[in-house]
Motif scaffolding. Structure first.
Motif, PDB file in Angstrom:
ATOM      1  N   VAL A  88     -20.672  -8.391 -31.743  1.00 35.25           N
ATOM      2  CA  VAL A  88     -21.382  -7.359 -31.558  1.00 35.25           C
ATOM      3  C   VAL A  88     -22.490  -7.000 -32.523  1.00 35.25           C
ATOM      4  CG1 VAL A  88     -21.137  -4.616 -31.535  1.00 35.25           C
ATOM      5  CG2 VAL A  88     -19.276  -5.959 -31.157  1.00 35.25           C
ATOM      6  N   ILE A  89     -23.864  -6.522 -31.787  1.00 30.27           N
ATOM      7  CA  ILE A  89     -24.951  -6.413 -32.295  1.00 30.27           C
ATOM      8  C   ILE A  89     -25.387  -4.910 -32.246  1.00 30.27           C
ATOM      9  CG2 ILE A  89     -27.543  -6.719 -32.466  1.00 30.27           C
ATOM     10  CD1 ILE A  89     -26.644  -9.855 -31.473  1.00 30.27           C
ATOM     11  N   GLU A 126     -18.778  -8.996 -37.110  1.00 28.45           N
ATOM     12  CA  GLU A 126     -17.799  -9.906 -36.732  1.00 28.45           C
ATOM     13  C   GLU A 126     -16.608  -9.074 -36.705  1.00 28.45           C
ATOM     14  OE1 GLU A 126     -15.829 -13.619 -36.236  1.00 28.45           O
ATOM     15  OE2 GLU A 126     -17.948 -12.930 -35.857  1.00 28.45           O
ATOM     16  N   VAL A 127     -15.844  -9.351 -35.776  1.00 29.73           N
ATOM     17  CA  VAL A 127     -14.500  -8.657 -35.469  1.00 29.73           C
ATOM     18  C   VAL A 127     -13.422  -9.341 -35.583  1.00 29.73           C
ATOM     19  CG1 VAL A 127     -13.328  -7.231 -33.819  1.00 29.73           C
ATOM     20  CG2 VAL A 127     -15.697  -6.872 -33.797  1.00 29.73           C
ATOM     21  N   LYS A 128     -12.560  -9.233 -36.549  1.00 27.80           N
ATOM     22  CA  LYS A 128     -11.455 -10.107 -36.596  1.00 27.80           C
ATOM     23  C   LYS A 128     -10.016  -9.037 -36.447  1.00 27.80           C
ATOM     24  CE  LYS A 128     -13.007 -13.917 -38.194  1.00 27.80           C
ATOM     25  NZ  LYS A 128     -13.070 -14.813 -37.393  1.00 27.80           N
ATOM     26  N   ALA A 129      -9.228  -9.440 -35.287  1.00 30.45           N
ATOM     27  CA  ALA A 129      -7.983  -8.725 -34.996  1.00 30.45           C
ATOM     28  C   ALA A 129      -7.023  -9.559 -35.222  1.00 30.45           C
ATOM     29  CB  ALA A 129      -8.438  -8.309 -33.669  1.00 30.45           C
ATOM     30  N   GLU A 184     -11.974  -6.126 -29.801  1.00 37.17           N
ATOM     31  CA  GLU A 184     -13.697  -5.999 -29.851  1.00 37.17           C
ATOM     32  C   GLU A 184     -13.932  -4.534 -29.365  1.00 37.17           C
ATOM     33  OE1 GLU A 184     -15.809  -9.068 -28.072  1.00 37.17           O
ATOM     34  OE2 GLU A 184     -15.062 -10.538 -29.548  1.00 37.17           O
ATOM     35  N   GLN A 185     -13.261  -4.205 -28.341  1.00 36.59           N
ATOM     36  CA  GLN A 185     -13.670  -2.925 -27.788  1.00 36.59           C
ATOM     37  C   GLN A 185     -13.119  -1.716 -28.503  1.00 36.59           C
ATOM     38  OE1 GLN A 185     -15.058  -2.311 -24.496  1.00 36.59           O
ATOM     39  NE2 GLN A 185     -15.026  -0.308 -25.707  1.00 36.59           N
ATOM     40  N   LEU A 186     -11.872  -1.816 -29.372  1.00 34.94           N
ATOM     41  CA  LEU A 186     -11.810  -0.951 -30.450  1.00 34.94           C
ATOM     42  C   LEU A 186     -12.764  -0.858 -31.411  1.00 34.94           C
ATOM     43  CD1 LEU A 186      -8.049  -1.578 -30.915  1.00 34.94           C
ATOM     44  CD2 LEU A 186      -9.048   0.500 -29.943  1.00 34.94           C
ATOM     45  N   ALA A 187     -13.551  -1.976 -32.024  1.00 31.13           N
ATOM     46  CA  ALA A 187     -14.452  -2.002 -32.713  1.00 31.13           C
ATOM     47  C   ALA A 187     -15.783  -1.254 -32.254  1.00 31.13           C
ATOM     48  CB  ALA A 187     -14.605  -3.452 -33.036  1.00 31.13           C
ATOM     49  N   VAL A 188     -16.127  -1.676 -30.987  1.00 32.73           N
ATOM     50  CA  VAL A 188     -17.036  -0.939 -30.406  1.00 32.73           C
ATOM     51  C   VAL A 188     -16.975   0.456 -30.188  1.00 32.73           C
ATOM     52  CG1 VAL A 188     -18.291  -0.648 -28.131  1.00 32.73           C
ATOM     53  CG2 VAL A 188     -18.011  -2.886 -29.027  1.00 32.73           C
TER      54      VAL A 188
END
Length: 119
Positions: free
Chosen positions: A40-41, A52-55, A12-16
């Motif tokens: 995340v919005i 939507e984050v999928k890791a 999620e942090q990488l996505a942000v």
């Protein structure tokens, strides 16, 4: 905490970080409404983007329908609607998916815009 939960937070942090570099403004992280959670919005231009984050550690599942089943999509829509009403937002909404795969110590990030239109 389980390793997969910790990896999810890293994802999620990488996505942000990825979204910020692309010019998105992060509005909220881990927004919860009833049984739904939006990872995340963000906002870019005149769009509110629900992400939507999928890791995964390796071998990412290729089909979005398998990654985000209808029930999950319905919950995301419900939560997004509540967020818009709660915050009195008048923007177009879109739903994106960011996939993050870690293989051999390297992260690969893929941003799928308007992901719900794929299925």
């Amino acid at each position: 905490m389980a390793d997969h939960n910790e990896f999810g937070k890293i994802g999620e942090q990488l996505a942000v970080d990825f979204l910020i570099k692309k010019g998105f403004k992060i509005k909220h992280r881990n927004y919860r409404y009833l049984k739904a959670e939006i990872d995340v919005i963000a906002q870019v231009s005149n769009q509110l983007v629900v992400v939507e984050v999928k890791a995964r550690a390796s071998g990412f599942i290729g089909d979005l329908k398998d990654m985000i089943p209808k029930k999950k999509r319905d919950l995301l829509v419900l939560a997004a609607n509540n967020y818009v009403i709660e915050k009195n937002i008048d923007l177009e909404i879109r739903f994106d998916v960011i996939t993050i795969v870690k293989e051999n110590g390297t992260y690969t990030i893929d941003h799928i815009e308007d992901a719900f239109y794929f299925f």
